[in-house]
Scaffold this active site. Structure first.
Site, PDB file in Angstrom:
ATOM      1  N   GLU A 249     -17.117 -15.516 -12.009  1.00  0.00           N
ATOM      2  CA  GLU A 249     -16.012 -16.384 -11.628  1.00  0.00           C
ATOM      3  C   GLU A 249     -16.314 -17.752 -12.196  1.00  0.00           C
ATOM      4  O   GLU A 249     -17.102 -18.500 -11.632  1.00  0.00           O
ATOM      5  CB  GLU A 249     -15.864 -16.434 -10.103  1.00  0.00           C
ATOM      6  CG  GLU A 249     -15.499 -15.115  -9.466  1.00  0.00           C
ATOM      7  CD  GLU A 249     -14.121 -14.630  -9.878  1.00  0.00           C
ATOM      8  OE1 GLU A 249     -13.294 -15.470 -10.324  1.00  0.00           O
ATOM      9  OE2 GLU A 249     -13.860 -13.419  -9.771  1.00  0.00           O
ATOM     10  N   CYS A 283     -12.635 -25.281  -9.726  1.00  0.00           N
ATOM     11  CA  CYS A 283     -12.442 -24.389 -10.889  1.00  0.00           C
ATOM     12  C   CYS A 283     -10.982 -24.404 -11.319  1.00  0.00           C
ATOM     13  O   CYS A 283     -10.668 -24.241 -12.494  1.00  0.00           O
ATOM     14  CB  CYS A 283     -12.820 -22.956 -10.546  1.00  0.00           C
ATOM     15  SG  CYS A 283     -14.413 -22.809  -9.741  1.00  0.00           S
TER      16      CYS A 283
END
Lengths: 472, 472, 472, 472
Positions: A249, A283
């Site tokens: 991720e 992110c």
């Protein structure tokens, strides 16, 4: 919290102190708590006990797992304020965002509790050809082994929880390495996990130095490596992982498209949040804004005005909207990138005056390919704003990137929605919101350089499970 | 087939001849057909055209894909006899097994046709917390890119089809490297594929020498590497694959358990087939037999008697049950392994008299850990038979192996079935049959050293698809 | 077709002639074919044989069912032209629509073939509480018994197929009563069904007079009554059906909304087809048009112009767009309704000149509640056009009806789509098309007075299946 | 509980007292609490408010529903002891069974909370034919309207909860009529429901006399009638229900098969519980025991011995296993049925000495078709035991009944399990337990005269939901 608390290592049910790792509040340099670094011995013990608990974990009933996971959720609710403060201080996260993160972790555990009762099972006909006459197949998903989890500093609780909760729900022991700068919230969680009847060995949370990350990657006793962090660290891990599966991720330079069909004033509050929540250290930080040219002047006016109203202050102050970055190193890097953009022709609308690790909200126009603030993951409070005349053009600009995590699209046109959904090369297209939105039970993850695989409880669980068919 | 036919390379819709690759019938050394080796230029052309066709493939309607796949199935049915003969001769596969393989390939295409209309789609509520009020998520699965397929000699048609058919159904272009010894049946298939309206570039079938396999592994233009072959070749590929996903369908030393609860005479025919079909050159060849001690004498008597009745002959003879192995090298290896077992104390009940690449059916008792015929994948007509007194003991012996592909269990006891299903470390437990059974739409693949991921049309498709969520 | 063919009754695999039922072409009064009426004896035989075949049907493998259903699909494709002509003539359906209906029936059988392999099966954990420790549940769906089907005149083939194909796929015998005016196409289908290996008794197609419909409703040997027809006939059946389930596919006064966001010229061709295909004798005939006021003048101009270009002629002429209604009685009723509307203030833009059963396309403005052409199912070539100023208003007008089958909505606004989908009280909302659109594998059926339950192959199958759980 | 409490009617959020309905403890005649009978006015108010709340209920987010349902579950856990005592006393249910019922109701609410977030949604391709090019379908399930629930005396809490909890989860208002003899536990529940933020009108619990049941059946404002009770009352309702759907959860004469493959001593405790829990007043009471002849003597010995050890006493005594029946009328009926059996040749092994409404546990051998204790639902503490020699014979005897709710099968043979599951005409086959077992999330309901439809939270919800497709 006048006295400074110890947060020992949580290794397979044992509380251990090792080399001290004082955790510093990035805002004021105060010590938030004392953590400790696990060494070889502790690491080995945790992995061995995890391995030993594997069968016990696999045999847990869904009732056992549900009970443990709901207990954790319930206790987190009770500890919301305490934990939010710790989180806020260790990560320099404005308190309201820290609270939201704890709330989300509660939700992640609830979802995991529910999914632990709903592991996938298929029962299929096998008599599709004469050779299968009377045969049927039962497919169940069994825990695949022990999980190596590595989680980042920016959501120190919930991104750890997105590995721990699915692991428990799937019946897999997990050894988690939290970020060394922000281990306290996950160690606080460990105390709650320790209250449950889960087997010792089920969960270990080990602050460790960087070398141990590599060791986890190559350790053949793990069946899954689940890493959340930067692309530069993540990708090389995949090719060192041996026979184990790898989930990555990673980050990106997420885009927002604001189409001609929307009222621009209605999108501003969401855009501000996407741009500057947690100083952009997310992110799915909304980094690249593509605004229909007809909206451009109004958008910039309103956006800058709203930005100027952000309250900058201490993270653990209720009124704070915006505070410092995680450390000087990152603040300096962001400043350099802004300078690079400016020197290559971009215009800085809100000029940042960095003060140590405080980088002010920064809005850049005329950015383009070749500038780091546009091409790379800025992971700081910087956005670029680029006009477009045609929706297709906006889609092309979003896709012209090596990343593909999430994208936000503001529009009411079904035609544009279809185009965005079918053509944007990302893991998620968020309609009428910034890409910074994530729900904890949705499939979450990126394509291209932004990652491999998906998290989101049941999606994370799938990588921890191995199908087996009984041909009856 | 008095004249020898040419089977040109099928590169992105073009028929190309390169360096000749005459394909030899392992049984009699005759030439079955002339294939050709793709070189750099052809390989590059195929990959570039595959890449170019990616968007076209992604935009195919399910009707388009269904029509193409059903056309292939229908034409394979028409060409059943011709293709079965080619397959029989190139692979030295008894004709009846060659026919069965073509039949299975037909079924694999039918299943893919149906699955092309049923790509997974999820539509989920996102209002599980107040922040998601009114939000819902649509999850669709999009083709992830182009597929690199590498298929083995032993099922030269159907194991290629298990990569090609799902790729078409998923909307992914594929470049397939068949085994150099048996490329003809897949090149025959290529002629049928060329009749469809699929975009040029959708499918390429390129006989190539070994070096190209490595090149495919590292070629960054592929998003998936799908390899079927030996563990020794497969596993190292995973760590050279870069950012692409890897699916490995490898082999094993599959076991059969014959419990005290069954009538032993009823299991013999299936056991013979599991042991010696295609001379044991099958990933799920029934290699290790575990027989309840009370059945042992009768089992051995009946099994040896039935083995002695196998008709050994030319592969393309309708009456043949058993014929030679694929080549001398493998036959020699198998012979060596038998000798090793014998020299270390095993007893060879049916002594093989190797004649070139013909290794006779071989039954070994008193084999144990440490002998290759027991530990490794023999991939030849050799089985071991081991008695057990207690079902638990049998399960432990099956699991005491680095492989875990499939296992067969003969029993009528629900207790034993549950134990077998929950404890055998394999991808599939086959009840009341040998592990050699596979249905083309079931999830197929191994654990431990036997592989990574699953094939079986819709399961293979999942690795070719990438989820994307629209948060509405 | 110079000679007139006999179409005997198909009763449990036997071909029987009873009282003659000559089938007349409504357009020219010629005899299309000779059918026969089943009497008591034949009916009893069919039901008894259906009952007798129940176990055989239930034990069919999915391969058996798939093979039979695909055979029928394949043979229908071969007989497309012959069957289309029969259908066209018996129903006075323009040949192009007759062909489309046969094509759809082929598709319905293909879908049923595929669904026969995919009967629902669930496998669930039952250990959600301690009392269920180690328990799991397998839920399979078993055929519930024999099906009584009653199908209407307007899609004499495909609406029969929507009962027959799911029944075969579900493993249920079926006795079907086609409409007495149009039994030939389903009896033609019977010949193809007779070619399969399905047990005798699996399917009976019995033209019968009306009394037998009531008898089927109350006959306790059936476990399901599946009726397609008018609300007036259907609803009373529900309360006479005893213990059997009832599915009612009835009609309505389907609406179309043309929002301000579309280009009106682009919607005209679809609107014409929705309004006048098969002379409006379609359950989902687009009857009530709601057009945004800004589009009203252009819409009417273009619509009337396009209507005037419809080719009126014999049904079996390739060029014909429009022909007569099924019979004089219905034509007279439609004429009366138009007169009623006119007398109560509506304006008839295209005045119909009825000639026998030929009613010309009729467009009415200023219709309103209280007029039959607005409130009731007109089932003829008549539409009303009503302007609206606000999308909400249009939704209210659509809902202000006792019917709720399908609705068409032309719009590009996501806001309007959401409103339409969440607020329109119908079984289906068709985006950017008329409500007259139906796909054979989608759930199809109405709410309010428009029906009960859903057809659409797998949805129809669900009502023919009964779940049973094995608690293991 | 020295003072007697009032339990007012709960009508759309209002607490109303009407004609008093004192609730009597069947064991000692004491008053457990004062309920009240709703009259016309109250009934009308409840239905009107339910109708008014319909849109509000439909618009509840899954978060709203989850929160309300989990609140109820949590509060029931807090009130476990109080509520168990009320339940025990009003129904004469031994306290341990009353507690188990409350526990199950908690679980039913938890399951409903989780299912409220998981309403079924399908998203399907519609481009299976060229006419559907680019089209897709979204299928959502919307609340179908307001629910009329009628629940019985025997599980006065959990069988009401099995209607209320799914209704809330589905977003449907519900008006529930509890049994007049045991309304208190559901009215106690009402107090907890009133604490939630659900709209007034969402739930009404109205003790009413019998006439109102008929009124609910025919009241056109309800879209679903959900009845749990006796077949004699239930079936006629179906044909009076008008356009609404009907779910009938009725009773049966459930069977147990004890095969030759089991150890008979291990099954006794479960058999005793199936036979005599709550004095057999359970829809899935184990009434007919079929025991392999080789086990017959031992089974009877052990069963009678275990029966003799049941503690008979007051329901609200912790030690009580067995107490009186619900009323004299039923006790007399049971006694009569026993006499009938005896007079027709059956042998009564444990002779019951009825004392008022206390009927002692009764075991009958040599019962057969024609005797009420074998053919009908005894709904009392009476079982029959019949030997069999062959498993097939046992299956036939179980099926030779007009009922088909659940069956228990004790066996370890996979062959027998398959036969039982595929051939027993029941809603549920319980392996290695009595038919009296039910899990609250499993599909539950009968075939033949035992009912129509299924409950079990998500299965019950399906009948409260109506599918709608958006064709995009």
């Amino acid at each position: 919290m006048s006295t400074i608390h110890d947060f020992p290592i949580f290794a397979a049910g044992e509380w251990i102190k090792g080399n001290p790792l004082p955790v510093i509040n990035p805002y004021d340099g105060s010590i938030v708590g004392n953590a400790f670094l696990a060494d070889d011995t502790v690491y080995e013990m945790a992995v061995i006990k995890a391995k030993e608990s594997q069968t016990k974990m696999a045999l847990l009933s869904s009732h056992d797992k549900y009970t443990a996971l709901m207990h954790i959720a319930s206790r987190l609710r009770e500890e919301l304020e305490t934990l939010s403060l710790i989180l806020s201080r260790e990560a320099a996260k404005p308190l309201k965002y820290a609270r939201a993160e704890v709330q989300r972790s509660i939700q992640t555990f609830i979802v995991a509790a529910e999914e632990s009762k709903r592991l996938p099972r298929e029962y299929i006909a096998l008599d599709w050809t004469p050779i299968g006459e009377k045969r049927e197949g039962l497919i169940k998903y069994f825990p695949s082994g022990i999980v190596a989890g590595i989680s980042p500093f920016n959501f120190p609780l919930n991104l750890a929880v997105h590995k721990i909760a699915p692991a428990i729900a799937a019946g897999c022991p997990i050894v988690l390495k939290p970020a060394s700068s922000t281990p306290l919230s996950s160690l606080f969680l460990a105390k709650i996990i320790a209250e449950t009847a889960l087997p010792k060995g089920a969960v270990s949370i080990l602050p460790m130095n960087r070398d141990f990350a590599d060791r986890m990657v190559t350790d053949t006793r793990f069946s899954l490596l689940s890493f959340t962090g930067s692309p530069e660290v993540g990708w090389p891990m995949k090719n060192k992982a041996g026979k184990k599966k790898t989930v990555l991720e990673l980050g990106g330079n997420a885009a927002v498209i604001i189409s001609s069909s929307v009222k621009v004033e209605e999108v501003i509050p969401k855009c501000i949040q996407g741009a500057f929540a947690y100083q952009g250290q997310i992110c799915i930080h909304a980094q690249r804004f593509f605004v229909h040219e007809k909206h451009m002047p109004v958008f910039l006016d309103m956006f800058l005005e709203a930005t100027s109203r952000l309250v900058i202050g201490a993270p653990d102050d209720d009124k704070t909207d915006f505070t410092c970055m995680i450390d000087n190193k990152n603040a300096e890097r962001v400043e350099e990138w802004i300078h690079q953009a400016e020197s290559e022709g971009a215009e800085i609308l809100m000029r940042p005056n960095r003060a140590g690790n405080l980088v002010h909200p920064t809005v850049i126009v005329n950015a383009r390919k070749g500038m780091n603030v546009y091409d790379e993951e800025v992971f700081g409070p910087v956005i670029t704003v680029t006009p477009f005349s045609d929706f297709d053009e906006a889609v092309l600009m979003v896709n012209d990137s090596r990343f593909g995590l999430q994208a936000g699209v503001f529009t009411d046109s079904q035609t544009e929605i279809d185009k965005a959904f079918h053509e944007l090369e990302v893991g998620s297209v968020i309609l009428n919101d910034v890409p910074t939105l994530r729900f904890d039970h949705m499939p979450y993850g990126g394509v291209k350089d932004s990652g491999l695989g998906r998290e989101g409880v049941k999606y994370a669980m799938m990588d921890m499970l191995e199908p087996r068919i009984l041909v009856k």
